[in-house]
Write an enzyme that holds these catalytic residues in place. Structure first.
Site, PDB file in Angstrom:
ATOM      1  N   CYS A   1     -72.297  -8.332  25.471  1.00 46.92           N
ATOM      2  CA  CYS A   1     -73.304  -7.448  26.050  1.00 46.92           C
ATOM      3  C   CYS A   1     -74.605  -7.692  25.298  1.00 46.92           C
ATOM      4  O   CYS A   1     -74.678  -7.419  24.090  1.00 46.92           O
ATOM      5  CB  CYS A   1     -72.858  -5.993  25.928  1.00 46.92           C
TER       6      CYS A   1
ATOM      7  N   CYS B   1     -80.730  -7.081  31.170  1.00 48.92           N
ATOM      8  CA  CYS B   1     -79.367  -7.600  31.012  1.00 48.92           C
ATOM      9  C   CYS B   1     -79.384  -8.929  30.244  1.00 48.92           C
ATOM     10  O   CYS B   1     -79.768  -9.972  30.782  1.00 48.92           O
ATOM     11  CB  CYS B   1     -78.665  -7.769  32.358  1.00 48.92           C
TER      12      CYS B   1
HETATM   13  O1  PYC Z   1     -77.253  -6.747  28.447  1.00 48.83           O
HETATM   14  O2  PYC Z   1     -75.603  -8.176  28.736  1.00 48.83           O
HETATM   15  C1  PYC Z   1     -76.127  -7.072  28.905  1.00 48.83           C
HETATM   16  C2  PYC Z   1     -75.394  -6.050  29.673  1.00 48.83           C
HETATM   17  C3  PYC Z   1     -74.202  -6.184  30.316  1.00 48.83           C
HETATM   18  C4  PYC Z   1     -73.909  -4.964  30.909  1.00 48.83           C
HETATM   19  C5  PYC Z   1     -74.928  -4.100  30.615  1.00 48.83           C
HETATM   20  N1  PYC Z   1     -75.824  -4.784  29.852  1.00 48.83           N
END
Ligand code: PYC
Length: 289
Positions: free
Chosen positions: A74, A214
């Protein structure tokens, strides 16, 4: 009474709850939803359980988890974890190796408080996959993504319910097309700020949307850009989230047609507290658990 000490942070608006004790990898499943979800939290929170690393060169091991299960890696959570370790006085600026279930991530706490993470090897698995009337790529960035640019939807906050429903339908179609590993869907559009290169909406496994750009999704995006020769090694890519927060990203080529993405962002501590589990509380394990 069971007590679980936690530290909360957010990275570009996406929350991370670091669990400092009270549960082990063996007992995590019993408490996973209780730690994250109502009545103590919210479905969008990503948990990060600190565990002893197998590799002694690592500062810590971590198991990321969400409202429906475990996450391999994550990116926003790793940035939140590093800021949490600094808050605890466990680390100072410099490089720190963190062991995740999918590999070791090198995280650099910068002097200005930002965090750069060198993610696990990332790659595009399939190009132009047709699913549910949409066409996109399948790529890995520590988690699995279906990446779609041609969707005809506005990437605005007002549109989040429609984006979520469409991305859920896309994910079901991608599974039916033979890619059951895909648990995230990433939609792209031009950025709202001219300082950035792209805007994204990311559907997470438990049907929540990522408030941050993300980290693993941006890694998957870099893998596609690299494979299409649209971004050179070392060139900066600024990825804007659906709420306007930004990660700065770049990559270096690695073995077997993979890339090593570097993702830079900032996190802020929002709370330090202890979760209590009263045996008389009928909802101590969370609602719907
Ligand atoms: O930042 O990789 C990320 C992530 C995955 C799910 C929520 N954030």
């Amino acid at each position: 009474m069971l007590r679980i000490p936690i530290i909360d942070s957010h990275t570009g608006g996406e929350p991370t709850r670091v669990v400092l004790g009270g549960v082990t990898p063996e007992t995590l499943e019993t408490y996973r939803r209780a730690i994250l979800c109502e009545p103590r939290g919210h479905e969008v929170i990503v948990g990060a359980l600190l565990v002893p690393p197998k590799d002694p060169a690592c500062e810590t091991g971590v198991i990321f988890f969400n409202n429906i299960g475990l996450l391999g890696m994550c990116g926003h959570g790793m940035i939140g974890l590093i800021i949490t370790l600094r808050h605890l006085g466990r680390i100072t600026p410099g490089e720190h190796r963190i062991e995740t279930p999918v590999g070791i991530v090198t995280a650099t706490l910068l002097e200005d408080g930002r965090v750069s993470i060198q993610n696990v090897p990332s790659y595009r698995k399939a190009t132009s996959v047709h699913a549910g009337g949409f066409t996109g790529d399948i790529a890995y960035g520590g988690n699995w993504f279906f990446l779609v640019s041609d969707h005809g939807l506005d990437l605005t906050r007002e549109n989040i319910p429609q984006l979520t429903q469409t991305a859920l339908a896309m994910r079901a179609a991608v599974h039916a097309a033979g890619y059951p590993e895909v648990d995230h869907v990433e939609l792209f559009a031009p950025p709202h700020s001219p300082a950035n290169h792209s805007r994204s909406f990311v559907l997470c496994p438990g049907a929540e949307y990522d408030r941050s750009p993300c980290g693993t999704g941006t890694s998957a995006k870099l893998a596609c850009l690299a494979a299409d020769r649209k971004l050179a090694p070392g060139e900066i890519w600024c990825q804007e989230s659906i709420i306007g927060s930004v990660f700065e990203a770049s990559y270096t080529p690695a073995a077997d047609a993979t890339i090593i993405p570097t993702i830079t962002g900032t996190a802020f501590i929002t709370a330090e507290t202890t979760l209590l589990f009263d045996p008389k509380d009928p909802f101590r394990f969370g609602i719907g658990s």
